[in-house]
Design an enzyme around this catalytic site. Structure first.
Site, PDB file in Angstrom:
ATOM      1  N   HIS A 134      29.772  42.134 -14.451  1.00 48.87           N
ATOM      2  CA  HIS A 134      29.059  42.209 -15.736  1.00 48.87           C
ATOM      3  C   HIS A 134      29.458  43.421 -16.594  1.00 48.87           C
ATOM      4  O   HIS A 134      29.195  43.420 -17.796  1.00 48.87           O
ATOM      5  CB  HIS A 134      27.545  42.261 -15.518  1.00 48.87           C
ATOM      6  CG  HIS A 134      26.969  41.009 -14.921  1.00 48.87           C
ATOM      7  ND1 HIS A 134      27.148  39.766 -15.492  1.00 48.87           N
ATOM      8  CD2 HIS A 134      26.228  40.816 -13.803  1.00 48.87           C
ATOM      9  CE1 HIS A 134      26.523  38.862 -14.742  1.00 48.87           C
ATOM     10  NE2 HIS A 134      25.963  39.463 -13.715  1.00 48.87           N
TER      11      HIS A 134
HETATM   12 ZN   LIG Z   1      24.817  37.492  -9.799  1.00 52.59          ZN
END
Ligand SMILES: [Zn+2]
Length: 385
Positions: free
Chosen positions: A146
């Protein structure tokens, strides 16, 4: 014989996210313990290699200098402060604007050192593949998909996967990035959004109900990269058969036409049934099956960890994944009968088959089929499929 490298060292055990945080670095240590007990860290082409901290030059292949400075400074300031000190209070506004010091990405002692070491593990794997010293490698401490160039996000500070794919692509490799974490692999997908030498395929839970809220079927890349970003959002309750149908009808033909030189597999296990942060209903047999499919292409595989918040299920799934990856016989009595303190079962790495009700089937399969059709319509023609 497959040259298989497991990336780990005790150095990683020095660091922990705050105790109340769901991301638990002990998972890698536990996986290592099990595969070591099973004798899967040596012999038959297998070995264990320690991670090296990623260098500043390497980190800057994806992250900005400004971000790295903020991350390091915040981490240094954390040292010597009492553990209960509120991290938001001590985060300077500039760091906070980059996601450093939020509840998801708190500032903790050793945050910078840990992130750089974990990322370095993925880079060690990439380098060993590039020098033909490894056919497959697994860094269970990696998979922090992320993080953005200037953004800590979703428990991730340094995006080891984007770095690993970059290093491989720099050497002219066609990289197939497959992300089976339950969350969209946004940081990696957007890193290569306009490139056709790195294809990213992410299977994840419907972004309407789950972080990070991206990864819809219409996000397919742009410019030269159009058609080289593939998103497969899946409904709540998706079970093995529905998942494998999506995998076999979407990923397999695309891999076949893309003809990668190397795979990077983010193997987050938060898609397993019983994960406290998500709502899919998979067993770890899916992870084994996906790896077997990738192995059938006979290209190197760099596997990294990722999410997975039911610790015991994650540990068992990654131990199984490593067994498959390194070519162990997963039906051998040793692997079948390994004793684990598991929430699901004691004795064996593989999960039991889960019972799927008609109601669940009716709720899941039509949605998965509609998703498959949407992707086939938008992406397949770009690849002549
Ligand atoms: Zn995840």
């Amino acid at each position: 014989m497959r040259k298989a490298v497991f990336i780990y060292s005790k150095e990683l055990e020095k660091y922990r996210y705050p105790p109340e945080h769901p991301f638990n670095t002990i998972r890698a240590q536990k996986v290592r313990e099990i595969v070591n007990k099973l004798g899967l860290l040596s012999g038959n082409g297998r070995r264990e290699v320690p991670p090296e901290p990623a260098t500043r030059v390497e980190l800057k292949k994806f992250h900005t200098a400004r971000y790295l400075h903020a991350l390091k400074t915040a981490s240094e300031r954390r040292h010597g402060l009492p553990a209960r000190e509120d991290t938001a209070k001590m985060a300077v506004p500039q760091a906070l604007s980059m996601g450093i010091g939020t509840p998801d990405c708190p500032i903790f002692a050793g945050m910078y050192e840990y992130s750089v070491l974990a990322a370095g593990g993925t880079l060690v794997g990439a380098k060993l593949i590039l020098t033909n010293e490894a056919d497959v490698a697994f860094n269970p401490s990696g998979g922090l998909h992320h993080a953005g160039p200037e953004q800590a996000s979703g428990f991730c500070y340094i995006n080891d996967v984007a770095l690993g794919c970059t290093v491989l692509a720099e050497q002219g490799k066609r990289v197939l990035y497959l992300d089976v974490d339950v969350h969209h692999g946004d940081g990696v997908a957007y890193a290569f959004y306009d490139r056709c030498d790195v294809m990213t395929i992410s299977f994840h839970e419907n972004p309407r109900v789950l972080f990070p809220g991206t990864g819809f079927t219409n996000e397919i890349g742009e410019g030269k990269g159009k058609g080289y970003c593939v998103n497969v959002p899946l409904p709540i309750g998706t079970y093995d058969e529905a998942y494998m149908k999506a995998f076999e009808t979407i990923a397999l033909p695309l891999i076949g036409s893309f003809k990668p030189d190397v795979f990077v597999l983010q193997s987050g296990t938060d898609a397993l049934a019983g994960d406290p942060l998500a709502h899919l209903h998979l067993t770890n047999n899916v992870y084994a099956e996906v790896i077997n499919h990738l192995l059938s292409f006979q290209k190197p595989i760099l596997m990294v960890g990722g999410g997975g918040y039911n610790i015991e299920n994650t540990v068992r799934a990654w131990a199984l994944a490593w067994s498959v990856l390194c070519g162990a016989n997963t039906d051998s009595p040793a692997i079948k009968n390994v004793f684990l303190d598991s929430t699901d079962r004691q004795g064996g790495l593989r999960d039991r088959t889960l019972v799927i009700t008609d109601q669940q089937q009716n709720a899941v399969m039509p949605t998965v089929e509609a998703t498959i059709d949407a992707i086939k319509l938008k992406v397949f023609p770009i690849h002549g499929l």
